[in-house]
Scaffold this motif. Sequence first.
Motif, PDB file in Angstrom:
ATOM      1  N   PHE A 268      36.025  30.381  41.158  1.00 17.67           N
ATOM      2  CA  PHE A 268      36.508  31.729  41.452  1.00 17.67           C
ATOM      3  C   PHE A 268      36.719  32.535  40.173  1.00 17.67           C
ATOM      4  O   PHE A 268      36.284  33.686  40.064  1.00 17.67           O
ATOM      5  CB  PHE A 268      37.798  31.649  42.265  1.00 17.67           C
ATOM      6  CG  PHE A 268      38.044  32.856  43.131  1.00 17.67           C
ATOM      7  CD1 PHE A 268      37.561  32.899  44.429  1.00 17.67           C
ATOM      8  CD2 PHE A 268      38.736  33.951  42.657  1.00 17.67           C
ATOM      9  CE1 PHE A 268      37.761  34.010  45.235  1.00 17.67           C
ATOM     10  CE2 PHE A 268      38.957  35.064  43.447  1.00 17.67           C
ATOM     11  CZ  PHE A 268      38.473  35.093  44.744  1.00 17.67           C
TER      12      PHE A 268
ATOM     13  N   TYR B 149      34.791  35.833  38.912  1.00 18.99           N
ATOM     14  CA  TYR B 149      35.572  37.057  38.668  1.00 18.99           C
ATOM     15  C   TYR B 149      35.226  37.662  37.311  1.00 18.99           C
ATOM     16  O   TYR B 149      34.916  38.855  37.209  1.00 18.99           O
ATOM     17  CB  TYR B 149      37.064  36.737  38.747  1.00 18.99           C
ATOM     18  CG  TYR B 149      37.949  37.955  38.560  1.00 18.99           C
ATOM     19  CD1 TYR B 149      38.255  38.774  39.636  1.00 18.99           C
ATOM     20  CD2 TYR B 149      38.469  38.279  37.308  1.00 18.99           C
ATOM     21  CE1 TYR B 149      39.052  39.902  39.472  1.00 18.99           C
ATOM     22  CE2 TYR B 149      39.262  39.395  37.128  1.00 18.99           C
ATOM     23  CZ  TYR B 149      39.561  40.204  38.215  1.00 18.99           C
ATOM     24  OH  TYR B 149      40.348  41.318  38.042  1.00 18.99           O
TER      25      TYR B 149
ATOM     26  N   THR C  86      33.394  41.253  36.679  1.00 20.95           N
ATOM     27  CA  THR C  86      34.228  42.347  36.181  1.00 20.95           C
ATOM     28  C   THR C  86      34.017  42.625  34.710  1.00 20.95           C
ATOM     29  O   THR C  86      34.082  43.775  34.265  1.00 20.95           O
ATOM     30  CB  THR C  86      35.720  42.055  36.415  1.00 20.95           C
ATOM     31  OG1 THR C  86      36.080  40.845  35.722  1.00 20.95           O
ATOM     32  CG2 THR C  86      36.018  41.891  37.896  1.00 20.95           C
TER      33      THR C  86
ATOM     34  N   SER D 233      32.583  32.969  46.071  1.00 21.43           N
ATOM     35  CA  SER D 233      33.616  33.676  45.306  1.00 21.43           C
ATOM     36  C   SER D 233      33.082  35.024  44.839  1.00 21.43           C
ATOM     37  O   SER D 233      33.774  36.047  44.925  1.00 21.43           O
ATOM     38  CB  SER D 233      34.055  32.834  44.109  1.00 21.43           C
ATOM     39  OG  SER D 233      34.600  31.596  44.507  1.00 21.43           O
TER      40      SER D 233
ATOM     41  N   ILE E 200      34.554  38.700  45.693  1.00 20.98           N
ATOM     42  CA  ILE E 200      35.006  39.559  44.587  1.00 20.98           C
ATOM     43  C   ILE E 200      34.191  40.846  44.554  1.00 20.98           C
ATOM     44  O   ILE E 200      34.747  41.942  44.396  1.00 20.98           O
ATOM     45  CB  ILE E 200      34.908  38.792  43.258  1.00 20.98           C
ATOM     46  CG1 ILE E 200      35.906  37.628  43.247  1.00 20.98           C
ATOM     47  CG2 ILE E 200      35.158  39.718  42.075  1.00 20.98           C
ATOM     48  CD1 ILE E 200      35.601  36.564  42.218  1.00 20.98           C
TER      49      ILE E 200
ATOM     50  N   MET F 102      43.289  39.096  38.140  1.00 19.54           N
ATOM     51  CA  MET F 102      42.781  38.384  39.303  1.00 19.54           C
ATOM     52  C   MET F 102      43.918  37.950  40.216  1.00 19.54           C
ATOM     53  O   MET F 102      43.848  38.118  41.443  1.00 19.54           O
ATOM     54  CB  MET F 102      41.975  37.164  38.849  1.00 19.54           C
ATOM     55  CG  MET F 102      41.411  36.320  39.991  1.00 19.54           C
ATOM     56  SD  MET F 102      40.486  34.877  39.397  1.00 19.54           S
ATOM     57  CE  MET F 102      41.814  33.901  38.670  1.00 19.54           C
TER      58      MET F 102
ATOM     59  N   LEU G 265      41.889  39.689  47.429  1.00 18.05           N
ATOM     60  CA  LEU G 265      41.088  38.476  47.281  1.00 18.05           C
ATOM     61  C   LEU G 265      41.821  37.338  47.976  1.00 18.05           C
ATOM     62  O   LEU G 265      43.035  37.199  47.831  1.00 18.05           O
ATOM     63  CB  LEU G 265      40.876  38.135  45.802  1.00 18.05           C
ATOM     64  CG  LEU G 265      40.078  39.133  44.968  1.00 18.05           C
ATOM     65  CD1 LEU G 265      40.079  38.713  43.506  1.00 18.05           C
ATOM     66  CD2 LEU G 265      38.650  39.264  45.486  1.00 18.05           C
TER      67      LEU G 265
END
Length: 345
Positions: A149, A153, A157, A179, A183, A299, A308
């Motif tokens: 995850f 992320y 990002t 994941s 996201i 996160m 999330l």
Amino acid sequence: MRAVVMDRFGGRLEVRHVADPTPPDGGVVVAVHATGLCRSDWHAWAGHEAVTLPHVPGHELAGVVHAVGAGVERWTPGDRVTVPFVSGCGTCEWCRSGNAQVCPRQEQPGFTYWGSFAEYVALPAADTNLVAIPDAVSYAAAASLGCRFATAYRALTDRAALSAAEWLTVVGAGGVGLSAVMIGTALGARVIAVDRSAAALEIARSAGADHVVLADDGDVAARVHEITGRGSDVAMDAVGSEIACYTAIHALRRQGRHVQVGLLPPVDGHPRVPMDRVIAWELDLRGSHGMAAVDYPSMLAMIDRGELRPQDLVSRTIGLEDAAVELPLVDTAPTAGITIADPRR
């Protein structure tokens, strides 16, 4: 303690009693409550990673601080914690700048030292690497953060700089891929999930995918171009294979961004990448290697707000004996969703 032990590459894994670890200076011992069964662990079992035998795999974990080594300032026994799969040394320029994920002296549980398929695991440089688990986050959900995850992320990002309304194609709907779907959806992107498993694609739909494409159903890249009209803005290989990398790159629009997350096993020295397409279409290729502990707050804030829900991706929890049987099968018999092992079972 009980642990899953690997005595030879590609061989049978055995659960047996081994000595309890002791905390290193600056580090801690964590009592493991949950550890993820990940494709990266399979790479170590298969001999694609230079681990020292005998070996205990496992790099995604969550649990409770059991013992604290000399010099640790931020953590005490009883703290609920998780850790990125890359543990920085805490003192080099990369760690000091918040980039422990590329620390040249990094340690990795389950790779550079014994991992978390055990009742206890020792972790170095605790003040740099540990992350407190919020009360509302389960151990199983927290364990999924450390590799799959969190990796997805940061890949989206930071490395890919994914923006709202952009098209994102995720090749592979395993733990990392699912994941990434969740996201990307939370970030406002339009998401296409690709996988060879119809069951995995159904989970991808439930995680927010706008479109799903069965990998064995014709020209996948052409299908992505048909859906998007010009190709995807961002693509991710969440599997780690030549065909997945090729598909992700060819799914991109001109001047699109590819982020490579899946580990590519060596094929005749190095896997082939379609560099002709990269050059002609001026594509950006970016690697992503986990996420440092200092980057977790944003996160965790999205998880706390309910934007999330990593817990939704956990499909089942098993014991160490089952983990020893299933790890060698990850490449040939992947299961939908994220499987978590609880060493206390």
